[in-house]
Design a protein around this motif. Structure first.
Motif, PDB file in Angstrom:
ATOM      1  N   ALA A  17      12.480   7.665  25.800  1.00  0.00           N
ATOM      2  CA  ALA A  17      11.593   8.360  26.730  1.00  0.00           C
ATOM      3  C   ALA A  17      12.137   9.739  27.099  1.00  0.00           C
ATOM      4  CB  ALA A  17      11.391   7.519  27.982  1.00  0.00           C
ATOM      5  N   TRP A  18      13.445   9.896  27.084  1.00  0.00           N
ATOM      6  CA  TRP A  18      14.047  11.167  27.477  1.00  0.00           C
ATOM      7  C   TRP A  18      14.247  12.117  26.289  1.00  0.00           C
ATOM      8  CZ3 TRP A  18      19.359  12.990  26.944  1.00  0.00           C
ATOM      9  CH2 TRP A  18      19.591  14.161  27.648  1.00  0.00           C
ATOM     10  N   LYS A  19      14.737  11.584  25.142  1.00  0.00           N
ATOM     11  CA  LYS A  19      15.086  12.445  24.003  1.00  0.00           C
ATOM     12  C   LYS A  19      13.956  12.642  23.006  1.00  0.00           C
ATOM     13  CE  LYS A  19      18.693   9.896  23.659  1.00  0.00           C
ATOM     14  NZ  LYS A  19      19.855   9.128  23.721  1.00  0.00           N
ATOM     15  N   PRO A  44      13.989  17.083  19.446  1.00  0.00           N
ATOM     16  CA  PRO A  44      14.182  16.458  20.755  1.00  0.00           C
ATOM     17  C   PRO A  44      13.362  17.164  21.835  1.00  0.00           C
ATOM     18  CG  PRO A  44      16.066  17.823  20.224  1.00  0.00           C
ATOM     19  CD  PRO A  44      15.182  17.801  19.010  1.00  0.00           C
ATOM     20  N   SER A  45      13.181  16.485  22.937  1.00  0.00           N
ATOM     21  CA  SER A  45      12.483  17.089  24.077  1.00  0.00           C
ATOM     22  C   SER A  45      13.291  18.279  24.587  1.00  0.00           C
ATOM     23  CB  SER A  45      12.332  16.054  25.190  1.00  0.00           C
ATOM     24  OG  SER A  45      13.605  15.742  25.722  1.00  0.00           O
ATOM     25  N   GLU A  46      12.663  19.114  25.385  1.00  0.00           N
ATOM     26  CA  GLU A  46      13.370  20.257  25.972  1.00  0.00           C
ATOM     27  C   GLU A  46      14.585  19.801  26.776  1.00  0.00           C
ATOM     28  OE1 GLU A  46      11.594  23.518  28.225  1.00  0.00           O
ATOM     29  OE2 GLU A  46       9.839  23.296  26.948  1.00  0.00           O
ATOM     30  N   ALA A  47      14.416  18.718  27.516  1.00  0.00           N
ATOM     31  CA  ALA A  47      15.504  18.215  28.362  1.00  0.00           C
ATOM     32  C   ALA A  47      16.711  17.767  27.540  1.00  0.00           C
ATOM     33  CB  ALA A  47      15.005  17.058  29.218  1.00  0.00           C
ATOM     34  N   ALA A  48      16.489  17.390  26.284  1.00  0.00           N
ATOM     35  CA  ALA A  48      17.572  16.894  25.429  1.00  0.00           C
ATOM     36  C   ALA A  48      17.866  17.855  24.276  1.00  0.00           C
ATOM     37  CB  ALA A  48      17.204  15.522  24.896  1.00  0.00           C
TER      38      ALA A  48
END
Length: 65
Positions: A17-19, A44-48
């Motif tokens: 859910a995060w990456k 990957p997502s911006e957060a990861a």
């Protein structure tokens, strides 16, 4: 760096859910194939974002230089 001559394609995918979505590779080590032993996040997502261009190995894989 990952030496691609020791890897092969895998259909396995997983998601975090995060990456985001992970893709997997299998390894050839000492003549044996270790299925789904390496994973990475190609987008990957911006957060990861820090995990882009990095790989991880399943437990039991020993990395040596």
């Amino acid at each position: 760096s990952l030496r691609r001559e020791f890897t092969t394609f895998s259909n396995h995918r997983s998601s975090c859910a995060w990456k985001g979505q992970a893709q997997w590779l299998s390894l050839f080590v000492n003549g044996e194939m270790l299925p789904d032993a390496v994973w990475f996040y190609p987008e990957p997502s911006e957060a990861a974002a820090a995990v882009k261009d990095r790989v991880a190995f399943v437990r039991g894989v020993q990395v040596v230089e």
